[in-house]
Motif scaffolding. Structure first.
Motif, short mmCIF file in Angstrom:
data_model
loop_
_atom_site.label_atom_id
_atom_site.label_comp_id
_atom_site.label_asym_id
_atom_site.label_seq_id
_atom_site.Cartn_x
_atom_site.Cartn_y
_atom_site.Cartn_z
N ASP A 1 0.80 -1.22 0.00
CA ASP A 1 0.00 0.00 0.00
C ASP A 1 0.84 1.27 0.00
O ASP A 1 0.30 2.36 -0.14
CB ASP A 1 -0.92 0.03 1.23
N SER A 2 2.14 1.14 0.18
CA SER A 2 3.02 2.32 0.24
C SER A 2 3.49 2.70 -1.15
O SER A 2 3.77 1.84 -1.98
CB SER A 2 4.24 2.03 1.10
N GLU A 3 3.59 3.97 -1.38
CA GLU A 3 4.16 4.46 -2.63
C GLU A 3 5.46 5.18 -2.30
O GLU A 3 5.53 5.92 -1.31
CB GLU A 3 3.19 5.39 -3.35
N PRO A 4 6.49 4.98 -3.09
CA PRO A 4 7.76 5.67 -2.82
C PRO A 4 7.62 7.17 -3.03
O PRO A 4 6.89 7.62 -3.92
CB PRO A 4 8.73 5.04 -3.83
N TYR A 5 8.32 7.92 -2.20
CA TYR A 5 8.23 9.38 -2.24
C TYR A 5 9.59 10.03 -2.49
O TYR A 5 9.73 10.90 -3.32
CB TYR A 5 7.64 9.88 -0.91
N LEU A 6 10.59 9.58 -1.73
CA LEU A 6 11.91 10.20 -1.78
C LEU A 6 12.96 9.10 -1.69
O LEU A 6 12.79 8.14 -0.95
CB LEU A 6 12.06 11.16 -0.59
N ILE A 7 14.03 9.27 -2.46
CA ILE A 7 15.16 8.33 -2.41
C ILE A 7 16.42 9.14 -2.11
O ILE A 7 16.72 10.10 -2.82
CB ILE A 7 15.34 7.59 -3.74
N ALA A 8 17.10 8.77 -1.04
CA ALA A 8 18.38 9.42 -0.70
C ALA A 8 19.47 8.38 -0.87
O ALA A 8 19.38 7.27 -0.34
CB ALA A 8 18.35 9.93 0.73
N GLU A 9 20.50 8.72 -1.65
CA GLU A 9 21.63 7.84 -1.87
C GLU A 9 22.89 8.55 -1.38
O GLU A 9 23.21 9.64 -1.85
CB GLU A 9 21.77 7.49 -3.35
N LEU A 10 23.56 7.92 -0.43
CA LEU A 10 24.77 8.49 0.18
C LEU A 10 25.94 7.60 -0.19
O LEU A 10 25.94 6.41 0.12
CB LEU A 10 24.62 8.57 1.70
N TYR A 11 26.95 8.16 -0.84
CA TYR A 11 28.08 7.40 -1.35
C TYR A 11 29.31 7.55 -0.46
O TYR A 11 29.65 8.66 -0.05
CB TYR A 11 28.44 7.88 -2.76
N PHE A 12 29.98 6.41 -0.21
CA PHE A 12 31.22 6.36 0.55
C PHE A 12 32.24 5.57 -0.28
O PHE A 12 31.88 4.69 -1.05
CB PHE A 12 31.01 5.66 1.89
N GLU A 13 33.53 5.87 -0.08
CA GLU A 13 34.59 5.19 -0.84
C GLU A 13 34.65 3.69 -0.57
O GLU A 13 35.00 2.92 -1.44
CB GLU A 13 35.96 5.80 -0.51
N SER A 14 34.32 3.27 0.64
CA SER A 14 34.47 1.86 1.01
C SER A 14 33.53 1.53 2.16
O SER A 14 32.95 2.42 2.79
CB SER A 14 35.91 1.59 1.46
N LYS A 15 33.40 0.23 2.43
CA LYS A 15 32.61 -0.21 3.57
C LYS A 15 33.17 0.37 4.87
O LYS A 15 32.43 0.77 5.76
CB LYS A 15 32.59 -1.74 3.66
N GLU A 16 34.49 0.41 4.95
CA GLU A 16 35.14 0.94 6.16
C GLU A 16 34.81 2.42 6.35
O GLU A 16 34.55 2.86 7.47
CB GLU A 16 36.65 0.73 6.09
N ALA A 17 34.84 3.17 5.25
CA ALA A 17 34.51 4.60 5.33
C ALA A 17 33.05 4.79 5.75
O ALA A 17 32.73 5.69 6.54
CB ALA A 17 34.79 5.29 4.00
N MET A 18 32.17 3.94 5.23
CA MET A 18 30.76 4.02 5.61
C MET A 18 30.58 3.68 7.08
O MET A 18 29.89 4.39 7.81
CB MET A 18 29.91 3.10 4.74
#
Length: 105
Positions: A54-71
């Motif tokens: 029943d949910s409709e998507p509204y906003l998508i935020a994508e946050l980029y990091f160099e590596s898993k460790e940086a994230m």
């Protein structure tokens, strides 16, 4: 490269959510250490209605990091903790699904 994806469903009051998200939440995210870039997009059309029930998507935020460790380091930072607390305050935790995805191409 790895990215953190936050998919928000449509809030009850989109204008109020937008004001809170862009005026208080995003500025906190901007300060997260290790964040390489971010993209925030509003969903303008859903091509497969009902995929999210029943949910409709509204906003998508994508946050980029160099590596898993940086994230992981970014997630452990006071800046990330403040952003998480803020998201709870503005009601976003009730609206969001979160993912991590490795960028493969």
């Amino acid at each position: 490269m790895i990215k953190y994806i936050a998919l928000y469903r449509t809030p009850a009051d989109p204008q109020s959510f937008d004001a809170k998200y862009f005026e208080s939440h995003k500025p906190l995210i901007d300060k997260v250490p290790g964040l390489v870039r971010q993209e925030i997009a509003k969903v303008s059309r859903t091509f497969v209605p009902g995929f999210l029930n029943d949910s409709e998507p509204y906003l998508i935020a994508e946050l980029y990091f160099e590596s898993k460790e940086a994230m992981k380091a970014g997630f452990a930072s006071p800046e990330w903790q403040a952003a998480g607390a803020n998201l709870t305050e503005i009601g976003g935790m009730e609206l969001v699904a979160m993912f991590a995805a490795e960028v493969v191409e």
